[in-house]
Structures are given as structure tokens and as C-alpha cells.
Design a protein around this motif. Structure first.
Motif, short mmCIF file in Angstrom:
data_model
loop_
_atom_site.label_atom_id
_atom_site.label_comp_id
_atom_site.label_asym_id
_atom_site.label_seq_id
_atom_site.Cartn_x
_atom_site.Cartn_y
_atom_site.Cartn_z
N VAL A 35 0.87 -1.17 0.00
CA VAL A 35 0.00 0.00 0.00
C VAL A 35 0.91 1.23 0.00
CG1 VAL A 35 -1.71 1.31 1.30
CG2 VAL A 35 -1.88 -1.18 1.20
N VAL A 89 -2.23 0.64 -4.62
CA VAL A 89 -1.97 -0.68 -4.06
C VAL A 89 -1.46 -1.57 -5.18
CG1 VAL A 89 -2.93 -2.68 -2.87
CG2 VAL A 89 -3.81 -0.40 -2.35
N VAL A 310 -8.49 2.48 2.50
CA VAL A 310 -7.58 1.34 2.40
C VAL A 310 -8.17 0.13 3.12
CG1 VAL A 310 -5.31 0.42 3.04
CG2 VAL A 310 -5.51 2.73 2.08
#
Length: 318
Positions: A35, A89, A310
């Protein structure tokens, strides 16, 4: 400034580690995903400036991820998704410890070296009689070693990379091929928007399966220099400075304030007014490079927004 993201300290599900670079922070999830969060930090001369630039992280992330989608037919990349304006990502990769710098024009670092009398850059011989911002007969690759935060990237030749075993010859040939292909595509896209892609750098990594892929950023104003095509030749003929789109305007401001990242030098004070002008320049860069209007994300609480986006992605990712 409260509407910027300077540092993150997230704890995502499955988080193994976090790496903090000059501008990006990379979270390892289950040794499988990365990430990557583009902060609003500003780096110049390998030094991180004390204040963040509003929307800079969003701008860099959106330019990089959109260019990845526009070049994936040529070169594979690490990207899986963009769950937040500041976040990319992708697949866990082992980065190569070199930056593949490619230059179509005698500008920036190359011009400074040339003015100092050097005619060899990273093992590449430079033609005599060139002026700053002249076009090279063919684009040249001038690699740099990848420095840790606080250290300076260093020029290195192809021979130096191979002799020091930084990259194997077989892999390096792939990196060179990918670098030329990406630069050619970037040049075409820039030309369609009235711009010249002057120089840029690419970073590559290797997936668990051993596949070489493009990672990090591509064709952003932090990693690239652009000129406006209109009037380029006239300015060269008159010996005038080129009108450009890049982070060079920050470097020039720092140089004019006696800062080039050298030992004993202090970063000059950046007022909120100056920071605002830098933010406006980055938005101008985005709109010219991408050929579309920049849409500002909600920055009332960037940290919470990123964390929530996220977490939703990780929960739904299989």
C-alpha cells in the motif's frame, strides 16, 4: 498546514512493515501487497522540505497511476488498484537499487555537469557544442544509485552497475529496453498535449514470480521535466530559458536562496503564501500533463479518509 499529509502511522490488517521514503510511505501487507501512500512532502536536492504542499500527493498519485494504465500494453507494472486519491496498491516487489534516468535534452543535472566542463555522464559521451536545453541526437540513459532518505542519489554508469553486481546483465538489458519504450510513449503523449518530455526517471522491481515490472511513479512533475513545445525552438535560438513544467521551479527558488542540499546549508523559510503558489503550480502541472481539470479531494481529514478507504479495499480484496 492542516490540509496536508506529512506523515502516516497506520496499522492496517496484515501489516508486516512500513518503509518511509522521501515522499511516499509503503506498507507491506502479508508479504503480498504494498500500500503506497503519496504524502504531500516536497523533496529537492534529496532533502525533504519542512512544509507539505496541499494536494501534491494526490496529484503525483493520480498522474502516476493514470500513466501506468496508459503504458501497461508496453511494460508490465506493479499496480492493482487506487482505493484513495493518495493511495496506490500493488504487488510486493523487490526494487532494483538503481533509478533509470533517461534524457532527451541537455537540461537540469546534465546541463550543470556540462557547464562544469564534463563531457562524460554515467559512461555516456556528450557531444561538443551543445547549449543548455538542446535536444540530444538520441535519448541517453544516465542511471543513478537509489539513495536512502537523507543521502544523495549518485550517478553511475552501465558498466559500474554490472561490475558492482547491482543488477545482472540480463535484467539490465530488460530495464534499458523498458526505459526506452516508456520514454517513447511518454514523448508521444506529451506531444499530444503541446508538451515536450525532456527527461524522466523510472524505477523497476521484480515480483515474487521473477517478473520485472515498473514500480513507483511515472511521468510525474517530481520525476520528469516537461517543456512547452510552442516556442521551444525560438527560445533556444534566442538563448532564452525554456518555459517548463517540472519541480525545477522549486529547485531554482532554493538555489536563489542559497540552498542546494550541500553540507552546512539551511533550508530557506517557506511562507504559507509561497507554499500556496507551489500548490497552484502543481495543479497547473497536472492539468497540462493530463489534459484534464484537477478535482480536489476532500482534505478535511486526510488521515481518516485514507485509512477508511484502504481498510475497505483490504477487506474486499481476495
Amino acid at each position: 498546514m492542516s490540509n496536508t499529509i506529512i506523515d502516516t502511522n497506520f496499522n492496517f490488517p496484515g501489516q508486516v512493515s512500513v518503509y518511509k521514503g522521501k515522499v511516499r510511505e509503503v506498507y507491506n501487507i502479508n508479504n503480498n501487497l504494498l500500500v503506497m501512500i503519496a504524502t504531500d512532502r516536497l523533496s529537492a536536492f534529496d532533502v525533504v522540505m519542512p512544509k507539505g504542499i496541499p494536494y501534491k500527493g494526490q496529484i503525483l498519485n493520480q498522474i502516476a497511476t493514470k500513466f501506468m494504465s496508459q503504458t501497461e500494453d508496453l511494460v508490465p507494472n506493479w499496480l492493482i488498484a487506487t482505493p484513495d486519491p493518495n493511495v496506490a496498491v500493488g504487488h510486493l516487489c523487490e526494487p532494483f537499487k538503481v533509478e533509470m534516468v533517461i534524457r532527451g535534452y541537455m537540461s537540469g543535472h546534465a546541463a550543470r555537469e556540462y557547464k562544469a566542463g564534463k563531457r562524460m555522464l554515467c559512461g555516456v559521451e556528450l557531444p561538443e557544442g551543445m547549449k543548455e536545453n538542446d535536444k540530444f541526437p538520441e535519448p541517453i540513459i544516465t542511471p543513478a544509485t537509489k539513495a536512502e532518505m537523507g543521502d544523495h542519489d549518485e550517478d553511475i554508469s552501465r558498466e559500474g552497475i554490472l561490475s558492482r553486481g547491482i543488477v545482472s546483465e540480463a535484467d539490465y538489458l530488460v530495464l534499458e529496453d523498458y526505459t526506452h519504450k516508456l520514454f517513447n510513449r511518454g514523448t508521444e503523449i506529451a506531444a499530444s498535449r503541446g508538451l515536450i518530455l525532456v527527461d524522466t526517471k523510472y524505477e523497476f522491481g521484480k515480483t515474487k514470480e521473477g517478473k520485472i515490472v515498473l514500480i513507483d511513479e511515472i511521468h510525474t512533475p517530481d520525476s520528469s521535466r516537461y517543456f512547452y513545445a510552442d516556442g521551444y525552438q525560438e527560445r533556444q535560438d534566442r538563448g532564452e530559458a525554456q518555459k517548463q513544467l517540472s519541480k525545477e521551479f522549486v529547485r531554482q527558488w532554493l538555489i536563489s536562496n542559497n540552498f542546494q542540499g550541500l553540507k552546512g546549508q539551511t533550508v530557506p523559510f517557506m511562507s504559507d503564501e509561497y507554499i500556496e503558489t507551489v500548490s497552484e503550480r502543481y495543479i497547473e502541472l497536472y492539468e497540462n500533463i493530463m489534459g484534464e481539470t484537477f478535482v480536489k479531494a476532500d482534505v478535511s481529514n486526510i488521515q481518516e479518509r485514507i485509512e477508511a478507504n484502504v481498510n475497505v479495499f483490504l477487506k474486499n480484496y481476495n
